[in-house]
Design a protein around this motif. Structure first.
Motif, PDB file in Angstrom:
ATOM      1  N   LEU A 407       0.829  -1.206   0.000  1.00 47.13           N
ATOM      2  CA  LEU A 407       0.000   0.000   0.000  1.00 47.13           C
ATOM      3  C   LEU A 407       0.863   1.256   0.000  1.00 47.13           C
ATOM      4  CD1 LEU A 407      -2.631  -1.179   2.649  1.00 47.13           C
ATOM      5  CD2 LEU A 407      -3.027  -0.916   0.183  1.00 47.13           C
ATOM      6  N   LEU A 408       2.112   1.132   0.424  1.00 44.48           N
ATOM      7  CA  LEU A 408       3.062   2.247   0.371  1.00 44.48           C
ATOM      8  C   LEU A 408       4.022   2.125  -0.810  1.00 44.48           C
ATOM      9  CD1 LEU A 408       4.013   2.692   4.152  1.00 44.48           C
ATOM     10  CD2 LEU A 408       2.370   4.026   2.818  1.00 44.48           C
ATOM     11  N   ASP A 418      10.178  -4.201   3.074  1.00 41.32           N
ATOM     12  CA  ASP A 418      10.516  -4.252   4.492  1.00 41.32           C
ATOM     13  C   ASP A 418      10.450  -2.864   5.116  1.00 41.32           C
ATOM     14  OD1 ASP A 418      10.884  -6.968   4.461  1.00 41.32           O
ATOM     15  OD2 ASP A 418      13.080  -6.874   4.299  1.00 41.32           O
ATOM     16  N   GLU A 419      10.944  -1.865   4.402  1.00 43.02           N
ATOM     17  CA  GLU A 419      10.895  -0.497   4.921  1.00 43.02           C
ATOM     18  C   GLU A 419       9.455  -0.021   5.064  1.00 43.02           C
ATOM     19  OE1 GLU A 419      15.072   1.401   3.230  1.00 43.02           O
ATOM     20  OE2 GLU A 419      13.320   1.288   1.923  1.00 43.02           O
ATOM     21  N   ALA A 420       8.638  -0.346   4.071  1.00 43.21           N
ATOM     22  CA  ALA A 420       7.238   0.061   4.123  1.00 43.21           C
ATOM     23  C   ALA A 420       6.523  -0.578   5.302  1.00 43.21           C
ATOM     24  CB  ALA A 420       6.540  -0.310   2.814  1.00 43.21           C
ATOM     25  N   ASN A 421       6.758  -1.855   5.511  1.00 47.59           N
ATOM     26  CA  ASN A 421       6.111  -2.530   6.633  1.00 47.59           C
ATOM     27  C   ASN A 421       6.614  -2.004   7.979  1.00 47.59           C
ATOM     28  OD1 ASN A 421       4.224  -4.267   5.425  1.00 47.59           O
ATOM     29  ND2 ASN A 421       5.840  -5.708   4.845  1.00 47.59           N
ATOM     30  N   ALA A 422       7.880  -1.593   8.020  1.00 49.79           N
ATOM     31  CA  ALA A 422       8.397  -0.997   9.251  1.00 49.79           C
ATOM     32  C   ALA A 422       7.700   0.322   9.546  1.00 49.79           C
ATOM     33  CB  ALA A 422       9.903  -0.779   9.131  1.00 49.79           C
ATOM     34  N   ILE A 423       7.436   1.101   8.510  1.00 48.72           N
ATOM     35  CA  ILE A 423       6.702   2.362   8.687  1.00 48.72           C
ATOM     36  C   ILE A 423       5.282   2.080   9.156  1.00 48.72           C
ATOM     37  CG2 ILE A 423       5.690   4.325   7.457  1.00 48.72           C
ATOM     38  CD1 ILE A 423       8.222   4.395   5.729  1.00 48.72           C
ATOM     39  N   LEU A 424       4.633   1.093   8.565  1.00 47.09           N
ATOM     40  CA  LEU A 424       3.270   0.745   8.972  1.00 47.09           C
ATOM     41  C   LEU A 424       3.237   0.260  10.418  1.00 47.09           C
ATOM     42  CD1 LEU A 424       1.973  -1.083   5.757  1.00 47.09           C
ATOM     43  CD2 LEU A 424       1.376   1.217   6.545  1.00 47.09           C
ATOM     44  N   THR A 425       4.261  -0.465  10.821  1.00 43.64           N
ATOM     45  CA  THR A 425       4.349  -0.929  12.207  1.00 43.64           C
ATOM     46  C   THR A 425       4.521   0.249  13.159  1.00 43.64           C
ATOM     47  OG1 THR A 425       5.319  -3.048  11.534  1.00 43.64           O
ATOM     48  CG2 THR A 425       5.680  -2.347  13.815  1.00 43.64           C
ATOM     49  N   ASP A 448      -2.681   3.119   9.986  1.00 45.58           N
ATOM     50  CA  ASP A 448      -2.868   4.567   9.890  1.00 45.58           C
ATOM     51  C   ASP A 448      -2.139   5.022   8.632  1.00 45.58           C
ATOM     52  OD1 ASP A 448      -2.821   7.311  10.014  1.00 45.58           O
ATOM     53  OD2 ASP A 448      -2.113   7.440  12.080  1.00 45.58           O
ATOM     54  N   LEU A 449      -2.812   4.920   7.502  1.00 43.18           N
ATOM     55  CA  LEU A 449      -2.163   5.244   6.236  1.00 43.18           C
ATOM     56  C   LEU A 449      -1.936   6.738   6.064  1.00 43.18           C
ATOM     57  CD1 LEU A 449      -3.715   2.787   3.638  1.00 43.18           C
ATOM     58  CD2 LEU A 449      -1.501   2.672   4.768  1.00 43.18           C
ATOM     59  N   ALA A 452       1.412   7.105   7.962  1.00 46.38           N
ATOM     60  CA  ALA A 452       2.391   6.284   7.245  1.00 46.38           C
ATOM     61  C   ALA A 452       2.721   6.882   5.887  1.00 46.38           C
ATOM     62  CB  ALA A 452       1.860   4.862   7.084  1.00 46.38           C
ATOM     63  N   GLY A 453       1.698   7.396   5.209  1.00 38.58           N
ATOM     64  CA  GLY A 453       1.932   7.996   3.902  1.00 38.58           C
ATOM     65  C   GLY A 453       2.850   9.197   3.981  1.00 38.58           C
ATOM     66  N   GLY A 454       2.712   9.980   5.029  1.00 41.24           N
ATOM     67  CA  GLY A 454       3.581  11.134   5.211  1.00 41.24           C
ATOM     68  C   GLY A 454       5.030  10.720   5.419  1.00 41.24           C
ATOM     69  N   LYS A 455       5.233   9.696   6.246  1.00 38.50           N
ATOM     70  CA  LYS A 455       6.598   9.221   6.500  1.00 38.50           C
ATOM     71  C   LYS A 455       7.201   8.592   5.249  1.00 38.50           C
ATOM     72  CE  LYS A 455       6.386   8.524  11.503  1.00 38.50           C
ATOM     73  NZ  LYS A 455       7.527   9.422  11.783  1.00 38.50           N
ATOM     74  N   ALA A 456       6.396   7.846   4.513  1.00 36.46           N
ATOM     75  CA  ALA A 456       6.893   7.214   3.293  1.00 36.46           C
ATOM     76  C   ALA A 456       7.274   8.256   2.248  1.00 36.46           C
ATOM     77  CB  ALA A 456       5.840   6.267   2.733  1.00 36.46           C
ATOM     78  N   ALA A 457       6.446   9.279   2.101  1.00 36.94           N
ATOM     79  CA  ALA A 457       6.731  10.339   1.131  1.00 36.94           C
ATOM     80  C   ALA A 457       8.009  11.081   1.502  1.00 36.94           C
ATOM     81  CB  ALA A 457       5.551  11.307   1.053  1.00 36.94           C
ATOM     82  N   ALA A 458       8.187  11.339   2.790  1.00 34.85           N
ATOM     83  CA  ALA A 458       9.391  12.048   3.239  1.00 34.85           C
ATOM     84  C   ALA A 458      10.648  11.224   2.977  1.00 34.85           C
ATOM     85  CB  ALA A 458       9.272  12.383   4.723  1.00 34.85           C
ATOM     86  N   LEU A 459      10.589   9.922   3.236  1.00 32.75           N
ATOM     87  CA  LEU A 459      11.745   9.065   3.000  1.00 32.75           C
ATOM     88  C   LEU A 459      12.062   8.985   1.513  1.00 32.75           C
ATOM     89  CD1 LEU A 459      13.907   7.140   3.973  1.00 32.75           C
ATOM     90  CD2 LEU A 459      12.184   5.309   4.015  1.00 32.75           C
TER      91      LEU A 459
END
Length: 470
Positions: A407-408, A418-425, A448-449, A452-459
């Motif tokens: 989803l990310l 793995d990074e995406a799932n760590a963010i979701l966790t 909480d997408l 999570a979406g904010g953190k994924a976009a920043a990374l």
């Protein structure tokens, strides 16, 4: 064929009998995930959650609960009235989450002329929306009568395999029994799980305009004539499933608006409570159903791909190029095709790069803090803990629901799974809710997408910046 498999209309009926769809492998997975609601009356915590569900629903519907909605409550009521109509062919009524500039470009090509016919922004986008919505809708629809009276359509019993899901104290018609409106009683749903407009001690009805700008009343979408839900079981919310599904599709197609589209999904589900059609639990169930199925589509799970689905009717010649039937063997490839078509159409429509147009937003989603506050209010609706074992622990998404990370990654390919799932966790919402029983599906109820979406976009942005300086 670019990841799609197209077949003639003659195969459709034979390939997809109604009752087979109601109990497919994917449907059974969703039913197993949704079943904890049917066991709520077996424990004091569960009964407390059911009581809170009715109370919170009533307070949201009447406006007594002052939610941090993105519009003043009277205006939100009007949007809820418009959101009663489902634009499942082209996601047009959700596209305002793209922002004022991109939404204008989207709506220039994607509109509904009446209740059945529509235009699409591009054939590939039409195929993606059509297939995704139909597959995930099947999971949601399979729950309606299953949890009402253990049938596929109100009359025909479910399979033995499906019936076995109703074990360990699970009962049908849990809302009807809890709220003194058992199936078939005066004022109740004939089949079970009567809706809030049938169970609330007080229902606030109001007038306004529908999606097409015609005079309407909220009751028109509850008791008819616009939509008759009197004998349509409540759980889970099909509208919410649709709202999250197609909002997430737009988020994946336009990652620059990922968080805003997540907020629009939450708003659409919340609007179902405001209009009186659904309980908070229905909305949470619809959200989990959508995210669970979409993640499995993105993972190319064989239970979700390889099916043949019929797209709704289209209006214009360009949209008609999208086949009325579409099958998908590689969902990620279809998504890539659709994103390319979407980017081209939006860029031409707004006259600039998509990222630049995405930043030009004067609408209700322009305030990130307001979006975050509203989404947080819908994460659990304040319902009490039912499963104390999961309440105090953070679920390892990579272990329990590893496909969730798609989803990310589908929006931010710079991330590994793995990074995406760590963010979701790291960002998952509060645990112990009525669906959070330690299962894979329960994890989806906690995602909480928005955060999570904010953190994924920043990374992803930081990596793009690092690459640019090398």
């Amino acid at each position: 064929m670019f990841g799609t498999l197209r077949v003639g209309l003659a195969l459709l009926g034979a390939a997809l009998p109604l009752q087979a769809l109601a109990q497919s492998a994917a449907n059974l997975s969703a039913l197993r995930g949704l079943v904890p609601v049917a066991r709520l009356q077996t424990t004091p915590d569960g009964k407390a959650a059911l009581d809170a569900n009715l109370r919170v629903t009533g307070d949201i519907q009447s406006g007594a609960l002052k939610q941090p909605t993105l519009l003043p409550f009277p205006e939100q009521q009007q949007l809820a009235l418009q959101d009663c109509f489902i634009t499942d062919g082209n996601a047009a009524n959700l596209a305002d989450g793209l922002g004022t500039t991109l939404a204008r470009a989207y709506h220039a090509k994607a509109t509904y002329s009446d209740y059945k016919t529509f235009t699409s922004i591009a054939p590939a986008v039409a195929n993606l929306i059509g297939y995704t919505n139909n597959v995930i809708k099947s999971d949601s629809n399979s729950g309606k009568y299953f949890f009402a009276n253990a049938t596929t359509n109100g009359k025909h019993p479910v399979s033995d395999e499906a019936a076995a899901i109703l074990s360990n104290g699970a009962v049908t018609d849990v809302f009807g029994k809890a709220y003194d409106r058992p199936a078939g009683s005066p004022g109740a749903d004939r089949y079970g799980n009567s809706r809030p407009f049938q169970t609330l001690p007080r229902l606030l009805s109001y007038r306004g305009k529908d999606y097409f700008g015609d005079a309407s009343d909220s009751l028109d979408w509850l008791r008819g004539p616009s939509q008759d839900l009197v004998n349509s079981p409540s759980y889970p919310s099909g509208h919410t499933t649709y709202g999250y599904t197609e909002s997430m599709v737009l988020a994946l197609l336009v990652p620059e608006r990922y968080q805003q589209m997540v907020a629009r999904a939450a708003e659409y589900g919340n609007d179902r409570i405001i209009v009186g059609a659904h309980y908070a639990m229905d909305v949470l169930g619809g959200r989990a159903t959508s995210l669970h199925a979409l993640a499995h589509l993105l993972a190319n799970d064989p239970a979700y791909v390889g099916q043949i689905r019929k797209n709704p009717a289209v209006l214009d010649k360009a949209s008609a190029e999208a086949d009325r039937t579409v099958g998908v063997t590689d969902y990620r490839t279809l998504l890539t095709e659709a994103r390319a078509a979407m980017t081209e159409a939006l860029k031409a429509g707004c006259g600039d790069a998509v990222a630049a147009c995405a930043a030009k937003d004067t609408g209700r989603f322009k305030d990130a803090a307001a979006n975050a506050a509203f989404y947080a209010a819908t994460q659990t609706y304040g319902l009490p803990v039912v499963h104390p074992d999961t309440a105090g622990r953070r679920e390892d998404v990579g272990k329990v629901a590893p496909e969730a990370g798609h989803l990310l990654t589908a929006a931010f390919p710079a991330l590994t799974l793995d990074e995406a799932n760590a963010i979701l966790t790291e960002t998952q919402g509060p645990g112990g809710g009525f669906l959070d029983d330690g299962s894979e599906f329960g994890v989806y109820a906690r995602l909480d997408l928005y955060t999570a979406g904010g953190k994924a976009a920043a990374l992803a942005a930081s990596r793009a910046g690092s690459s640019a300086t090398r």
